[in-house]
Design a protein around this motif. Structure first.
Motif, PDB file in Angstrom:
ATOM      1  N   ARG A 262      57.523 -48.785 -41.340  1.00  0.00           N
ATOM      2  CA  ARG A 262      57.701 -48.107 -42.543  1.00  0.00           C
ATOM      3  C   ARG A 262      59.124 -48.781 -43.382  1.00  0.00           C
ATOM      4  O   ARG A 262      59.489 -48.230 -44.506  1.00  0.00           O
ATOM      5  CB  ARG A 262      58.224 -46.636 -42.095  1.00  0.00           C
ATOM      6  CG  ARG A 262      57.258 -46.065 -41.075  1.00  0.00           C
ATOM      7  CD  ARG A 262      57.836 -44.582 -40.678  1.00  0.00           C
ATOM      8  NE  ARG A 262      57.998 -43.722 -41.814  1.00  0.00           N
ATOM      9  CZ  ARG A 262      56.859 -42.967 -42.534  1.00  0.00           C
ATOM     10  NH1 ARG A 262      55.718 -42.994 -42.241  1.00  0.00           N
ATOM     11  NH2 ARG A 262      57.156 -42.285 -43.708  1.00  0.00           N
ATOM     12  N   ARG A 263      59.698 -49.773 -42.887  1.00  0.00           N
ATOM     13  CA  ARG A 263      60.568 -50.401 -43.641  1.00  0.00           C
ATOM     14  C   ARG A 263      60.236 -51.939 -43.826  1.00  0.00           C
ATOM     15  O   ARG A 263      60.830 -52.811 -43.249  1.00  0.00           O
ATOM     16  CB  ARG A 263      61.948 -50.373 -42.935  1.00  0.00           C
ATOM     17  CG  ARG A 263      62.515 -48.836 -43.286  1.00  0.00           C
ATOM     18  CD  ARG A 263      62.798 -48.632 -44.396  1.00  0.00           C
ATOM     19  NE  ARG A 263      64.084 -49.580 -44.882  1.00  0.00           N
ATOM     20  CZ  ARG A 263      65.191 -49.438 -44.572  1.00  0.00           C
ATOM     21  NH1 ARG A 263      65.802 -48.265 -44.292  1.00  0.00           N
ATOM     22  NH2 ARG A 263      66.082 -50.073 -45.065  1.00  0.00           N
ATOM     23  N   LEU A 267      65.271 -53.482 -41.274  1.00  0.00           N
ATOM     24  CA  LEU A 267      66.588 -52.802 -40.782  1.00  0.00           C
ATOM     25  C   LEU A 267      67.479 -53.738 -40.076  1.00  0.00           C
ATOM     26  O   LEU A 267      67.188 -54.794 -39.259  1.00  0.00           O
ATOM     27  CB  LEU A 267      66.149 -51.902 -39.802  1.00  0.00           C
ATOM     28  CG  LEU A 267      65.349 -50.606 -40.371  1.00  0.00           C
ATOM     29  CD1 LEU A 267      64.648 -49.882 -39.196  1.00  0.00           C
ATOM     30  CD2 LEU A 267      65.877 -49.664 -41.356  1.00  0.00           C
ATOM     31  N   ARG A 309      62.463 -57.438 -39.293  1.00  0.00           N
ATOM     32  CA  ARG A 309      61.723 -56.879 -40.026  1.00  0.00           C
ATOM     33  C   ARG A 309      60.115 -57.664 -39.650  1.00  0.00           C
ATOM     34  O   ARG A 309      60.181 -58.627 -38.777  1.00  0.00           O
ATOM     35  CB  ARG A 309      61.923 -57.508 -41.654  1.00  0.00           C
ATOM     36  CG  ARG A 309      61.817 -58.871 -41.832  1.00  0.00           C
ATOM     37  CD  ARG A 309      62.266 -59.254 -43.096  1.00  0.00           C
ATOM     38  NE  ARG A 309      62.323 -60.668 -43.516  1.00  0.00           N
ATOM     39  CZ  ARG A 309      63.104 -61.619 -42.853  1.00  0.00           C
ATOM     40  NH1 ARG A 309      64.021 -61.182 -42.120  1.00  0.00           N
ATOM     41  NH2 ARG A 309      63.037 -62.926 -43.364  1.00  0.00           N
TER      42      ARG A 309
END
Length: 425
Positions: A262-263, A267, A309
């Protein structure tokens, strides 16, 4: 309800809108022996029709002919389920002197089939293949309004905006791409007074859902054109599919991939610690060890650092449900929802996402008030104690068993420990 011509939004000439709505309403009230209220779905459609400049004495234009129609049919996804439509609806249409019609997302009729004499009558109002029956072109009608509002619609006689259509009754339901939720068009049954029954709408809606299921079987989803895919709903351990192999992940690795998928921007280690662990005493060393083990499971090159990531898009079943909900495709969103996201996970960010996804879907179901969809959700393990859903189901389908289940839930909720039970849900 309020008169259907008030509260017009800006658009076409307001005075002309009022005039055409008056004419439509006068015809509607004259068609019955007693005054009748205008259904909300019809009143809203009349307003849109008037704003679009539709005239009550107008007719449909034929936009696709010969080669253009053939090409459009050949390339349209619903061509793959026309045999199913004919199998489920063909005999019903022929025996009842009705018509089976299928339109695209723009309201253009691609197929119109059925009883010979009914086809001739329908041809007089240009209800023929290639004609544009969008609501903005010919006003309130089942296939055009169904694609306009993306929900099943039944239109009775004088509820049609255009006068020459008012001897007819029709019911239509939208059909969607089962993977993306994109509106493909609608399937419609059109005929005379014999269709003026609520079962007609339920029938055509069931046919549309069967078509979506058939499309899913004919073209299984290949996440992101064959890239990695992540299945997380209704299971405690996610399954990662990549490079032709499927891997069952540990619970912690499942949580990490859900968050990283989702990122795309990644993060930091600190952000992952907060998202994954309730216990603030967990150290960055523990997280780094988990990520090192995950990198071995994923293989080289998929997990990068600083920040953490994924180096390739990761399609998930969560994203599929969210896309369909955003598009208003509640039926296909529910079909893709296999259950709560990683139900055993206590990772704070996963818990929030699990609740948000479930609440969004159940709110859409309640708002839609579709008895079949509510009946799919309510008996499931995640819905059997959902008081709001059961109340909506009883409103839509007040059977004895549904009322009894609701009464039992309300009784349990009123018990001293009832609130705690539902807070834990």
């Amino acid at each position: 309800m309020t008169d259907p011509w008030v509260a017009l939004e800006p658009g076409a000439d307001p005075a002309e809108c009022v005039r055409v709505l008056h004419r439509a309403h006068e015809t509607f009230t004259e068609a019955g022996t007693v005054p009748r209220p205008v259904r909300g779905v019809v009143a809203d459609s009349w307003r849109r029709s008037a704003r679009a400049g539709v005239h009550p004495d107008g007719t449909a234009d034929v936009e696709l002919t010969d080669g253009d129609l053939g090409a459009r049919r050949a390339e349209h996804p619903l061509a793959h389920v026309m045999p199913l439509f004919r199998e489920l609806m063909g005999t019903f249409a022929s025996d009842g002197r009705h018509l089976l019609a299928v339109c695209d997302a723009h309201g253009r009729l691609l197929w119109v089939e059925g009883h010979t004499s009914t086809l001739r009558q329908a041809g007089r109002m240009n209800f023929v293949p290639g004609a544009r029956w969008a609501e903005s072109a010919v006003g309130t009608n089942a296939p055009g309004t169904a694609v306009a509002v993306d929900r099943p619609v039944q239109v009775f006689a004088a509820e049609h905006f255009v006068r020459r259509v008012q001897p007819w009754t029709c019911a239509a339901a939208p059909a969607h791409d089962p993977h993306t939720g994109r509106l493909l068009g609608a399937v419609d049954i059109t005929g005379g007074d014999g269709l003026a029954h609520p079962h007609s709408l339920g029938f055509v809606q069931a046919v549309a859902r069967a078509a979506e299921s058939q499309l899913a079987l004919l073209a299984p989803r290949r996440p992101d054109g064959g890239g990695p895919g992540l299945a997380t709903l209704g299971r405690d351990q996610a399954v990662l599919t990549t490079d032709g192999r499927s891997v069952r992940l540990s619970r912690r690795h499942s949580e990490i991939l859900v968050l990283l998928a989702r990122r795309p921007d990644g993060l930091t280690g600190a952000e992952l610690l907060c998202a994954l662990y309730e216990d603030e005493s967990v150290t960055p060393v523990t997280l780094r060890a988990e990520l090192a083990r995950l990198r071995q499971v994923l293989g080289p090159g998929l997990l990068a650092s600083c920040p953490y990531r994924l180096t390739a898009p990761l399609e998930s079943d969560i994203a599929a449900v969210e896309r369909r909900l955003a598009a208003g495709a509640v039926t296909t969103a529910l079909a893709a929802y296999a259950g709560p996201l990683l139900p055993a996970s206590r990772a704070p960010a996963v818990v929030r996402l699990r609740r948000r996804l479930a609440d969004g879907l159940r709110a859409a179901l309640i708002a839609r008030s579709d008895a079949d969809l509510l009946a799919d959700w309510a008996p499931a393990p995640w819905g059997e104690e959902d008081l709001d859903v059961w109340r909506a189901l009883v409103m839509a389908r007040p059977t004895a068993s549904n009322r009894a289940h609701l009464a039992s839930l309300e009784s349990e909720l009123a018990a001293p420990d009832g609130w705690a039970r539902f807070e834990d849900r």
